[in-house]
Design a protein around this motif. Structure first.
Motif, PDB file in Angstrom:
ATOM      1  N   THR A   8       0.278  -5.308 -45.394  1.00  0.00           N
ATOM      2  CA  THR A   8       0.382  -5.415 -43.949  1.00  0.00           C
ATOM      3  C   THR A   8       0.391  -4.029 -43.324  1.00  0.00           C
ATOM      4  O   THR A   8       0.811  -3.042 -43.937  1.00  0.00           O
ATOM      5  N   GLU A   9      -0.076  -3.971 -42.109  1.00  0.00           N
ATOM      6  CA  GLU A   9      -0.171  -2.730 -41.354  1.00  0.00           C
ATOM      7  C   GLU A   9       0.166  -3.035 -39.904  1.00  0.00           C
ATOM      8  O   GLU A   9      -0.299  -4.032 -39.353  1.00  0.00           O
ATOM      9  N   GLU A  10       0.991  -2.206 -39.277  1.00  0.00           N
ATOM     10  CA  GLU A  10       1.387  -2.462 -37.898  1.00  0.00           C
ATOM     11  C   GLU A  10       0.407  -1.898 -36.882  1.00  0.00           C
ATOM     12  O   GLU A  10       0.326  -2.396 -35.766  1.00  0.00           O
ATOM     13  N   SER A  11      -0.321  -0.850 -37.236  1.00  0.00           N
ATOM     14  CA  SER A  11      -1.228  -0.219 -36.271  1.00  0.00           C
ATOM     15  C   SER A  11      -2.599  -0.884 -36.267  1.00  0.00           C
ATOM     16  O   SER A  11      -3.290  -0.892 -37.296  1.00  0.00           O
ATOM     17  N   PRO A  12      -3.031  -1.401 -35.118  1.00  0.00           N
ATOM     18  CA  PRO A  12      -4.377  -1.970 -35.030  1.00  0.00           C
ATOM     19  C   PRO A  12      -5.452  -0.908 -34.773  1.00  0.00           C
ATOM     20  O   PRO A  12      -6.631  -1.243 -34.693  1.00  0.00           O
ATOM     21  N   TYR A  13      -5.031   0.357 -34.671  1.00  0.00           N
ATOM     22  CA  TYR A  13      -5.960   1.402 -34.266  1.00  0.00           C
ATOM     23  C   TYR A  13      -6.517   2.191 -35.446  1.00  0.00           C
ATOM     24  O   TYR A  13      -7.187   3.206 -35.247  1.00  0.00           O
ATOM     25  N   ILE A  14      -6.253   1.751 -36.661  1.00  0.00           N
ATOM     26  CA  ILE A  14      -6.831   2.384 -37.841  1.00  0.00           C
ATOM     27  C   ILE A  14      -7.732   1.374 -38.550  1.00  0.00           C
ATOM     28  O   ILE A  14      -7.683   0.180 -38.293  1.00  0.00           O
ATOM     29  N   ARG A  15      -8.598   1.898 -39.419  1.00  0.00           N
ATOM     30  CA  ARG A  15      -9.548   1.040 -40.162  1.00  0.00           C
ATOM     31  C   ARG A  15     -10.268   0.092 -39.205  1.00  0.00           C
ATOM     32  O   ARG A  15     -10.383  -1.117 -39.467  1.00  0.00           O
ATOM     33  N   VAL A  16     -10.777   0.618 -38.134  1.00  0.00           N
ATOM     34  CA  VAL A  16     -11.336  -0.208 -37.062  1.00  0.00           C
ATOM     35  C   VAL A  16     -12.551  -0.979 -37.570  1.00  0.00           C
ATOM     36  O   VAL A  16     -13.539  -0.406 -38.009  1.00  0.00           O
ATOM     37  N   GLY A  17     -12.443  -2.300 -37.544  1.00  0.00           N
ATOM     38  CA  GLY A  17     -13.491  -3.173 -38.050  1.00  0.00           C
ATOM     39  C   GLY A  17     -13.338  -3.519 -39.515  1.00  0.00           C
ATOM     40  O   GLY A  17     -14.064  -4.379 -40.023  1.00  0.00           O
ATOM     41  N   LEU A  18     -12.391  -2.882 -40.192  1.00  0.00           N
ATOM     42  CA  LEU A  18     -12.209  -3.101 -41.624  1.00  0.00           C
ATOM     43  C   LEU A  18     -10.951  -3.884 -41.959  1.00  0.00           C
ATOM     44  O   LEU A  18     -10.775  -4.302 -43.105  1.00  0.00           O
ATOM     45  N   GLN A  19     -10.052  -4.069 -41.002  1.00  0.00           N
ATOM     46  CA  GLN A  19      -8.823  -4.803 -41.270  1.00  0.00           C
ATOM     47  C   GLN A  19      -8.680  -5.959 -40.286  1.00  0.00           C
ATOM     48  O   GLN A  19      -9.202  -5.926 -39.166  1.00  0.00           O
ATOM     49  N   ASP A  20      -7.991  -6.987 -40.735  1.00  0.00           N
ATOM     50  CA  ASP A  20      -7.733  -8.152 -39.898  1.00  0.00           C
ATOM     51  C   ASP A  20      -6.621  -7.825 -38.903  1.00  0.00           C
ATOM     52  O   ASP A  20      -5.713  -7.036 -39.199  1.00  0.00           O
ATOM     53  N   ILE A  21      -6.704  -8.408 -37.724  1.00  0.00           N
ATOM     54  CA  ILE A  21      -5.661  -8.265 -36.706  1.00  0.00           C
ATOM     55  C   ILE A  21      -5.270  -9.672 -36.281  1.00  0.00           C
ATOM     56  O   ILE A  21      -6.137 -10.473 -35.906  1.00  0.00           O
ATOM     57  N   THR A  22      -3.982  -9.983 -36.316  1.00  0.00           N
ATOM     58  CA  THR A  22      -3.544 -11.338 -35.998  1.00  0.00           C
ATOM     59  C   THR A  22      -2.291 -11.318 -35.132  1.00  0.00           C
ATOM     60  O   THR A  22      -1.601 -10.306 -35.021  1.00  0.00           O
ATOM     61  N   SER A  23      -2.010 -12.459 -34.526  1.00  0.00           N
ATOM     62  CA  SER A  23      -0.717 -12.665 -33.865  1.00  0.00           C
ATOM     63  C   SER A  23      -0.342 -14.131 -34.032  1.00  0.00           C
ATOM     64  O   SER A  23      -1.202 -14.990 -34.203  1.00  0.00           O
TER      65      SER A  23
END
Length: 385
Positions: free
Chosen positions: A275-290
């Motif tokens: 898990t990662e808290e920052s959505p501003y890294i690995r842009v396009g390479l990591q999932d972002i959820t809520s």
């Protein structure tokens, strides 16, 4: 803001912001996940399972799909066993859940299998070939639509609209309560990195959303608001002429989702099973959820004619749908002790809280035009042996 190596999508978004100005977090998240060819879900590559970034319930054990199939069989019966029944899976991925469902229905209810069409809906276009290969035994029963075709509501269907971990990946607006009132988080660009700023909400719908739910945030509290989820449900309500909407995802009722203990909201990223808290890294390479606001789906659903039939934790749904019967069958199947232990551990993960999926994941079933359906999940799960 945390620095990171440059990706093609990061370059595009920084240039976009520099030329056109700040964007809402919802627009940023939408691009990270769905930018054509470059977003997390619209670029080639395995997202789910051991080779991907996270697991879903269907990857834990095929019993999950078998139990969903059992419930869909009951839905067909509750509609009078019609001569045509459509299963629409939104966010179908590589087709594993579809395979488990179709294999099960073909094995336990052939008359139903002969009436159904299974439509796979997926944003990532290259997955269609993977779906065809995985579902080779069921090609005569398959159809495909794009998410846009489903959203446009050009045609209606009778049956079941199914989604498994779809809504948590829909873009969300980020808001924060300040002494000056509700503010929205905007994404900016500075010195080759992303930043944030607070300003007046981009739409009055954000404040209206919280007001409708009776939610009051405290000063300093951040929260996510998914207007996209409501829009998706509105499109679903138009598409369903008669039948069910079955939503499986992680989330809470509104009073739990926006509780003071969640000062920073529920936004989270996944990359290679971490898990990662920052959505501003690995842009396009990591999932972002809520996490999903199930209260909003239920209340808006009632207004749209989608009446809540059942809502509860995933473990209760699985028990009602026949988990104990499936477990007993596995125990008697004659597989090795090693395989039995593997099965038990997988089923434990599906059911139990505190590291499992049993209570964080919820199941919502809404019905339209079906009077008093008697579904398996409504059974007393203590008597499901």
């Amino acid at each position: 803001m945390e620095t990171d190596t440059m990706t093609p999508l990061k370059t595009i978004l920084l240039d976009r912001i520099l030329s056109k100005g700040r964007i809402t977090f919802a627009d940023f998240m939408a691009a990270c996940l769905y930018e054509p060819g470059l977003g997390y879900y619209t670029s080639p590559g395995r997202k789910v399972g051991a080779e991907g970034d996270f697991y879903t319930s269907m990857n834990v054990h095929l019993v999950f799909g078998r139990l969903v199939a059992r419930e869909i069989c009951r839905m067909w019966e509750s509609m009078g066993s019609p001569g045509r029944f459509d299963i629409i899976e939104a966010g179908a991925g590589a087709g594993q859940l579809a395979k488990d469902i179709l294999d099960t229905i073909a094995g336990i209810n052939l008359p139903f299998y002969d009436t159904l069409t299974y439509c796979l809906v997926e944003k990532e276009p290259t997955l269609k070939e993977a779906q065809k290969a995985k579902l080779a035994d069921h090609l005569a029963r398959l159809d495909w639509h794009t998410p846009e075709e489903l959203a446009e509501g050009g045609s209606t269907f009778s049956g079941c609209l199914l989604s498994n971990e779809l809504i948590d990946a829909m873009p969300v607006h980020l808001v924060e309560m300040t002494p000056a009132g509700l503010m929205e988080v905007y994404v900016t660009a500075l010195d080759g990195e992303f930043g944030e700023m607070l300003d007046e909400p981009s739409t009055p719908e954000l404040a209206a959303y919280l007001k409708r739910l009776g939610i009051s945030l405290f000063a300093g509290q951040r929260a996510e608001i998914s207007l996209a989820a409501i829009g998706w449900l509105e499109a679903a309500a138009k598409a369903v002429e008669k039948g069910f909407v079955l939503t499986i995802d992680y989330g809470y009722p509104a009073d739990e989702l926006y509780a003071p203990m969640r000062k920073n909201g529920t936004l989270l990223c996944y990359y290679q099973h971490t898990t990662e808290e920052s959505p501003y890294i690995r842009v396009g390479l990591q999932d972002i959820t809520s996490h999903v606001n199930f209260t909003a789906l239920m209340e808006r659903g009632e207004e749209l004619g989608l009446h809540t039939v059942w809502f509860g934790e995933q473990y209760r749904f699985l028990l009602g749908a026949g988990l104990m019967e499936e477990m007993l069958a596995l125990e008697k199947s004659g597989v090795s002790e090693t395989e039995l232990i593997k099965n038990r551990l997988a089923l434990k993960k599906l059911m139990l809280p505190d590291g499992g999926m049993g209570d964080t994941f919820k199941v919502l079933i809404q019905a339209k035009g079906v009077d008093n359906p008697q579904l398996l999940c409504m059974r007393d799960w203590g008597k499901c042996f």
